[in-house]
Design a protein around this motif. Structure first.
Motif, PDB file in Angstrom:
ATOM      1  N   VAL A 333     126.978  -7.235  15.609  1.00 32.89           N
ATOM      2  CA  VAL A 333     127.711  -6.617  14.504  1.00 32.89           C
ATOM      3  C   VAL A 333     128.340  -7.715  13.654  1.00 32.89           C
ATOM      4  O   VAL A 333     128.019  -7.879  12.488  1.00 32.89           O
ATOM      5  CB  VAL A 333     128.782  -5.632  15.016  1.00 32.89           C
ATOM      6  CG1 VAL A 333     129.562  -5.040  13.855  1.00 32.89           C
ATOM      7  CG2 VAL A 333     128.131  -4.516  15.823  1.00 32.89           C
ATOM      8  N   THR A 334     129.235  -8.487  14.262  1.00 32.41           N
ATOM      9  CA  THR A 334     129.835  -9.604  13.525  1.00 32.41           C
ATOM     10  C   THR A 334     129.220 -10.943  13.900  1.00 32.41           C
ATOM     11  O   THR A 334     129.448 -11.937  13.203  1.00 32.41           O
ATOM     12  CB  THR A 334     131.346  -9.684  13.803  1.00 32.41           C
ATOM     13  OG1 THR A 334     131.545  -9.923  15.204  1.00 32.41           O
ATOM     14  CG2 THR A 334     132.044  -8.396  13.405  1.00 32.41           C
ATOM     15  N   THR A 335     128.459 -11.002  14.992  1.00 30.17           N
ATOM     16  CA  THR A 335     127.918 -12.281  15.455  1.00 30.17           C
ATOM     17  C   THR A 335     126.403 -12.251  15.536  1.00 30.17           C
ATOM     18  O   THR A 335     125.788 -11.182  15.657  1.00 30.17           O
ATOM     19  CB  THR A 335     128.463 -12.650  16.848  1.00 30.17           C
ATOM     20  OG1 THR A 335     127.915 -11.754  17.829  1.00 30.17           O
ATOM     21  CG2 THR A 335     129.969 -12.575  16.882  1.00 30.17           C
ATOM     22  N   GLY A 336     125.816 -13.436  15.512  1.00 30.63           N
ATOM     23  CA  GLY A 336     124.376 -13.574  15.684  1.00 30.63           C
ATOM     24  C   GLY A 336     124.057 -14.259  16.999  1.00 30.63           C
ATOM     25  O   GLY A 336     124.801 -15.134  17.451  1.00 30.63           O
ATOM     26  N   PRO A 337     122.943 -13.906  17.648  1.00 30.15           N
ATOM     27  CA  PRO A 337     122.565 -14.516  18.924  1.00 30.15           C
ATOM     28  C   PRO A 337     122.082 -15.949  18.768  1.00 30.15           C
ATOM     29  O   PRO A 337     121.421 -16.300  17.781  1.00 30.15           O
ATOM     30  CB  PRO A 337     121.451 -13.604  19.445  1.00 30.15           C
ATOM     31  CG  PRO A 337     120.862 -12.988  18.218  1.00 30.15           C
ATOM     32  CD  PRO A 337     121.990 -12.848  17.243  1.00 30.15           C
ATOM     33  N   TYR A 338     122.415 -16.770  19.735  1.00 29.63           N
ATOM     34  CA  TYR A 338     121.995 -18.171  19.809  1.00 29.63           C
ATOM     35  C   TYR A 338     121.564 -18.387  21.259  1.00 29.63           C
ATOM     36  O   TYR A 338     122.404 -18.498  22.149  1.00 29.63           O
ATOM     37  CB  TYR A 338     123.169 -19.073  19.425  1.00 29.63           C
ATOM     38  CG  TYR A 338     122.938 -20.575  19.522  1.00 29.63           C
ATOM     39  CD1 TYR A 338     122.915 -21.356  18.370  1.00 29.63           C
ATOM     40  CD2 TYR A 338     122.797 -21.226  20.743  1.00 29.63           C
ATOM     41  CE1 TYR A 338     122.749 -22.741  18.436  1.00 29.63           C
ATOM     42  CE2 TYR A 338     122.618 -22.601  20.834  1.00 29.63           C
ATOM     43  CZ  TYR A 338     122.592 -23.350  19.680  1.00 29.63           C
ATOM     44  OH  TYR A 338     122.433 -24.717  19.751  1.00 29.63           O
ATOM     45  N   TRP A 339     120.252 -18.387  21.478  1.00 30.68           N
ATOM     46  CA  TRP A 339     119.726 -18.483  22.837  1.00 30.68           C
ATOM     47  C   TRP A 339     119.110 -19.865  23.071  1.00 30.68           C
ATOM     48  O   TRP A 339     118.246 -20.308  22.296  1.00 30.68           O
ATOM     49  CB  TRP A 339     118.650 -17.436  23.084  1.00 30.68           C
ATOM     50  CG  TRP A 339     119.144 -16.022  23.135  1.00 30.68           C
ATOM     51  CD1 TRP A 339     120.400 -15.568  22.862  1.00 30.68           C
ATOM     52  CD2 TRP A 339     118.364 -14.877  23.471  1.00 30.68           C
ATOM     53  NE1 TRP A 339     120.464 -14.204  23.017  1.00 30.68           N
ATOM     54  CE2 TRP A 339     119.236 -13.753  23.387  1.00 30.68           C
ATOM     55  CE3 TRP A 339     117.044 -14.665  23.836  1.00 30.68           C
ATOM     56  CZ2 TRP A 339     118.801 -12.450  23.654  1.00 30.68           C
ATOM     57  CZ3 TRP A 339     116.605 -13.378  24.100  1.00 30.68           C
ATOM     58  CH2 TRP A 339     117.474 -12.290  24.019  1.00 30.68           C
ATOM     59  N   VAL A 340     119.558 -20.526  24.127  1.00 33.79           N
ATOM     60  CA  VAL A 340     118.945 -21.789  24.533  1.00 33.79           C
ATOM     61  C   VAL A 340     117.796 -21.436  25.463  1.00 33.79           C
ATOM     62  O   VAL A 340     117.982 -21.135  26.641  1.00 33.79           O
ATOM     63  CB  VAL A 340     119.962 -22.711  25.228  1.00 33.79           C
ATOM     64  CG1 VAL A 340     119.304 -24.056  25.533  1.00 33.79           C
ATOM     65  CG2 VAL A 340     121.203 -22.889  24.371  1.00 33.79           C
ATOM     66  N   VAL A 341     116.593 -21.448  24.910  1.00 28.84           N
ATOM     67  CA  VAL A 341     115.409 -20.972  25.623  1.00 28.84           C
ATOM     68  C   VAL A 341     114.888 -22.020  26.602  1.00 28.84           C
ATOM     69  O   VAL A 341     114.384 -21.701  27.683  1.00 28.84           O
ATOM     70  CB  VAL A 341     114.326 -20.574  24.599  1.00 28.84           C
ATOM     71  CG1 VAL A 341     113.052 -20.135  25.309  1.00 28.84           C
ATOM     72  CG2 VAL A 341     114.848 -19.455  23.700  1.00 28.84           C
ATOM     73  N   LEU A 351     115.093 -26.092  23.049  1.00 28.43           N
ATOM     74  CA  LEU A 351     114.423 -25.085  22.221  1.00 28.43           C
ATOM     75  C   LEU A 351     115.393 -23.930  22.058  1.00 28.43           C
ATOM     76  O   LEU A 351     115.840 -23.346  23.040  1.00 28.43           O
ATOM     77  CB  LEU A 351     113.135 -24.612  22.893  1.00 28.43           C
ATOM     78  CG  LEU A 351     112.386 -23.470  22.189  1.00 28.43           C
ATOM     79  CD1 LEU A 351     111.834 -23.928  20.840  1.00 28.43           C
ATOM     80  CD2 LEU A 351     111.245 -22.947  23.078  1.00 28.43           C
ATOM     81  N   VAL A 352     115.749 -23.625  20.822  1.00 24.52           N
ATOM     82  CA  VAL A 352     116.770 -22.614  20.536  1.00 24.52           C
ATOM     83  C   VAL A 352     116.175 -21.512  19.666  1.00 24.52           C
ATOM     84  O   VAL A 352     115.462 -21.788  18.695  1.00 24.52           O
ATOM     85  CB  VAL A 352     117.983 -23.242  19.822  1.00 24.52           C
ATOM     86  CG1 VAL A 352     119.024 -22.187  19.475  1.00 24.52           C
ATOM     87  CG2 VAL A 352     118.604 -24.332  20.695  1.00 24.52           C
ATOM     88  N   SER A 353     116.497 -20.276  20.005  1.00 24.64           N
ATOM     89  CA  SER A 353     116.021 -19.117  19.240  1.00 24.64           C
ATOM     90  C   SER A 353     117.202 -18.262  18.804  1.00 24.64           C
ATOM     91  O   SER A 353     118.214 -18.170  19.509  1.00 24.64           O
ATOM     92  CB  SER A 353     115.068 -18.268  20.081  1.00 24.64           C
ATOM     93  OG  SER A 353     114.716 -17.066  19.403  1.00 24.64           O
ATOM     94  N   PHE A 379     115.354 -29.066  19.002  1.00 25.65           N
ATOM     95  CA  PHE A 379     116.410 -30.076  18.979  1.00 25.65           C
ATOM     96  C   PHE A 379     115.995 -31.268  19.828  1.00 25.65           C
ATOM     97  O   PHE A 379     115.343 -31.103  20.859  1.00 25.65           O
ATOM     98  CB  PHE A 379     117.706 -29.534  19.595  1.00 25.65           C
ATOM     99  CG  PHE A 379     118.456 -28.514  18.791  1.00 25.65           C
ATOM    100  CD1 PHE A 379     117.983 -28.042  17.581  1.00 25.65           C
ATOM    101  CD2 PHE A 379     119.663 -28.013  19.277  1.00 25.65           C
ATOM    102  CE1 PHE A 379     118.691 -27.109  16.854  1.00 25.65           C
ATOM    103  CE2 PHE A 379     120.379 -27.076  18.561  1.00 25.65           C
ATOM    104  CZ  PHE A 379     119.902 -26.627  17.342  1.00 25.65           C
ATOM    105  N   THR A 380     116.420 -32.466  19.426  1.00 28.23           N
ATOM    106  CA  THR A 380     116.319 -33.648  20.294  1.00 28.23           C
ATOM    107  C   THR A 380     117.621 -34.427  20.205  1.00 28.23           C
ATOM    108  O   THR A 380     118.328 -34.359  19.199  1.00 28.23           O
ATOM    109  CB  THR A 380     115.137 -34.570  19.910  1.00 28.23           C
ATOM    110  OG1 THR A 380     115.362 -35.121  18.619  1.00 28.23           O
ATOM    111  CG2 THR A 380     113.816 -33.820  19.951  1.00 28.23           C
TER     112      THR A 380
END
Length: 626
Positions: A333-341, A351-353, A379-380
């Protein structure tokens, strides 16, 4: 003038929208608007964007039995309003603005704008069509371009009427319509302006969409098709994830997917730094997020201290959530997902999705391209590119079902050392510190209307709006919950007469008690938090007798061959710290006076080549109209 905590229908309602009155807001109202802001920005799929921080919108997906060639032909025909087709929702006017095939996403994209029947408002529409087996799936979004809370199903109907109801070339068999951010979505409203017979035909056709036939294809073949079934595999995150290690050092982006707030043009020097917050604040944000990117010409986009992160799932530490620090944590709703895959500190990669990929393509799955629920990054730890490592992370992404064709290279050559030069804010580099007007009188400054004769294009004020631009500032009484002193009323037009009016949505107040010529501007419903919720508004030069003012969106920080300029936004889609304007009291252009003000700007170190002319011909008299 009495403070209130409810919408006042007698003065706030219009056929198009509800406007917030300049009064005190209840907590429930503030929450509703926070929800509206992020749902508007969210668009899990595609959205055309809006210059208004708060605006109504609708995003949805629609699935059809027909192939995308047939669906696109019908939708485009309605956007062009061919063969006498008319918009059944209050007789609006559609204009097709773009029709392109995106090879990377294996999709066809249609963009349009729709002007309301009364000619007062223009919405923007974007549709992405992708093959789904033998059928077609549309991911679509319509957004209002002005401050708006409710739209009485207008944005929903903007989309719905392009494929449902009376056909132009093909009857489309709609098998499923899934709503996203549509706050109002009454289907019956979509034919509210059509003749009774047309509404009856539309209802019959819509009711038969799962069994009707294509006007060109074989009817039996179409009727016997089954809805496609394509699903993206659930993505797992990094096992045994250590957040402490992950945020211990800076990350450099080597490849990334273009999204609404991070376009491909910004694929230079992209990097991210995450720092534990000493005080988690009222909303419990535990991590300060500092994102940085550049364009090829050196234009800087820096989030400063505006973004925060925190854990999103107590059972999975590799799932985080990100949002502006002033918003509460409400996932999706107010936030977006940040997944460290995937993450390996020893090898120095991640690798982030932006959450679970939901859009199926022949090459795999991807997220949407909006603001929340969007993106893919490699990312590196090292800034210098390691091609073997990048290929390895790509392979990991592909093994998890991602479409890696969306990943574009990021240039990391010739980039600044941010750990040395920066501490969460944009470096001023060689740009001189700008002085504001001495002995400034705010009372005199806001006493009359200002007309803009030249201005810099920004994200929220594009060059196409350089007609009849003017501003009026009025003292507020009462000042409201957050103590805003001044009501800001901005107005602009496009060449076709499309109006952009902020109404009562924006407010201003002093930003520095030691310097009265430094103000801050923000939506009236937000608290005053310079650099986070509000943007700088600096009066650099002002002479009431000569009738001019030079205004900047804060300190210029980008060096060019001709001087310095501000950004075109505050970075990553936050519309603060941007712009340069030449104001005069007279609407008629005075080239001698303009040349004088430009010379003042150049003396202060500004690059005045960014200033574009504003036409003030044949403009309305707003002091009489309002």
């Amino acid at each position: 003038g009495t403070p209130c905590s409810v919408f006042r229908p007698a003065c706030a309602m219009s056929p198009r929208k509800l406007e917030l009155l300049p009064c005190m807001l209840s907590l429930s109202m503030i929450f509703n608007i926070f929800t509206l802001v992020v749902v508007n920005a969210e668009s899990n799929k595609v959205c055309p964007g809006s210059p208004s921080f708060v605006h109504a919108s609708c995003s949805l997906t629609a699935e059809f039995v027909q192939a995308c060639e047939v669906v696109a032909d019908e939708v485009a025909a309605r956007m062009k309003m061919v063969q006498g087709w008319r918009d059944p929702h209050n007789n609006g006017t559609y204009t097709l603005t773009d029709d392109r095939l995106d090879q990377n996403y294996h999709a066809r994209t249609l963009e349009a704008k729709r002007r309301t029947g009364d000619g007062k408002y223009t919405d923007k529409i974007k549709m992405e069509l992708q093959a789904d087996g033998d059928g077609c799936r549309i991911t679509a979004c319509s957004e209002s371009q002005v401050f708006s809370i409710l739209d009485y199903s207008t944005n929903y109907c903007n989309l719905h009427n392009l494929y449902a109801g009376v056909p132009v070339r093909h009857i489309l068999n709609l098998t499923r319509e899934t709503l996203g951010s549509c706050r109002q979505h009454t289907a019956s409203a979509c034919a509210s302006g059509a003749p009774r017979l047309v509404r009856k035909i539309a209802r019959v056709l819509y009711a038969s969409t799962t069994s009707g036939s294509d006007l060109i294809s074989n009817p039996l073949q179409v009727a016997n098709r089954k809805p496609p079934e394509k699903q993206c595999p659930i993505v797992s995150t990094q096992a045994n994830f250590s957040l402490e290690n992950y945020i211990s050092k800076r990350w450099f982006v080597q490849q990334q997917m273009a999204v609404q707030y991070l376009p491909e043009a910004w694929n230079h020097c992209v990097q991210a730094k995450y720092v534990p917050r000493e005080s988690q604040g009222i909303f419990g944000w535990s991590i300060q997020v500092h994102n940085y990117a550049q364009e090829a010409d050196g234009t800087v986009h820096d989030t400063g201290n505006s973004l925060c992160a925190a854990s999103a799932d107590n059972k999975d530490p590799a799932k985080l959530q990100v949002a502006p620090c002033f918003l509460p944590k409400i996932p999706s709703v107010t936030t977006g997902p940040y997944w460290v895959v995937a993450y390996d500190e020893a090898e120095g990669y991640a690798l982030v999705s932006g959450g679970q990929p939901t859009v199926y393509t022949p090459s795999g799955c991807r997220t949407g391209t909006g603001t929340n629920g969007a993106g893919l990054w490699i990312f590196t730890r090292k800034q210098q590119r390691d091609e073997e490592l990048v290929v390895k992370v790509q392979s990991i992404a592909e093994s998890k079902g991602f479409d890696t064709s969306v990943l574009k290279d990021v240039v990391q050559d010739g980039c600044p050392n941010l750990d040395v030069k920066m501490s969460g804010q944009v470096s001023h580099g060689e740009c001189p510190m700008v002085a504001t007007q001495a002995d400034f009188s705010l009372e005199a400054y806001i006493s009359r209307r200002w007309f803009v004769h030249q201005q810099m294009a920004t994200q929220y004020l594009p060059e196409s709006w350089n007609f009849c631009v003017q501003a009026k500032y009025v003292p507020r009484s009462p000042k409201g919950l957050f103590g805003w002193d001044i009501q800001v009323k901005n107005y602009a037009q496009e060449v076709d007469g499309t109006m952009h009016d902020t109404g009562h949505s924006l407010c201003a107040a002093p930003a520095d008690h030691a310097d009265t010529a430094k103000l801050q501007v923000a939506p009236c419903f937000l608290p005053k938090a310079p650099g986070i919720t509000s943007g700088p508004y600096w009066i650099l030069a002002y002479n009431e007798d000569e009738g001019f003012a030079l205004v900047s969106g804060g300190q210029p920080n980008i060096r060019t061959e001709s001087g310095c300029r501000t950004g075109t936004d505050a970075g990553m889609g936050i519309e603060n710290g941007a712009g340069l304007w030449v104001f005069t009291r007279e609407q008629k252009r005075d080239d001698v006076l303009l040349a004088k003000v430009r010379a003042i700007a150049e003396d202060k170190g500004f690059d005045t080549s960014v200033l574009n002319n504003v036409s003030q011909e044949n403009c309305p008299n707003l002091d009489h109209a309002h």
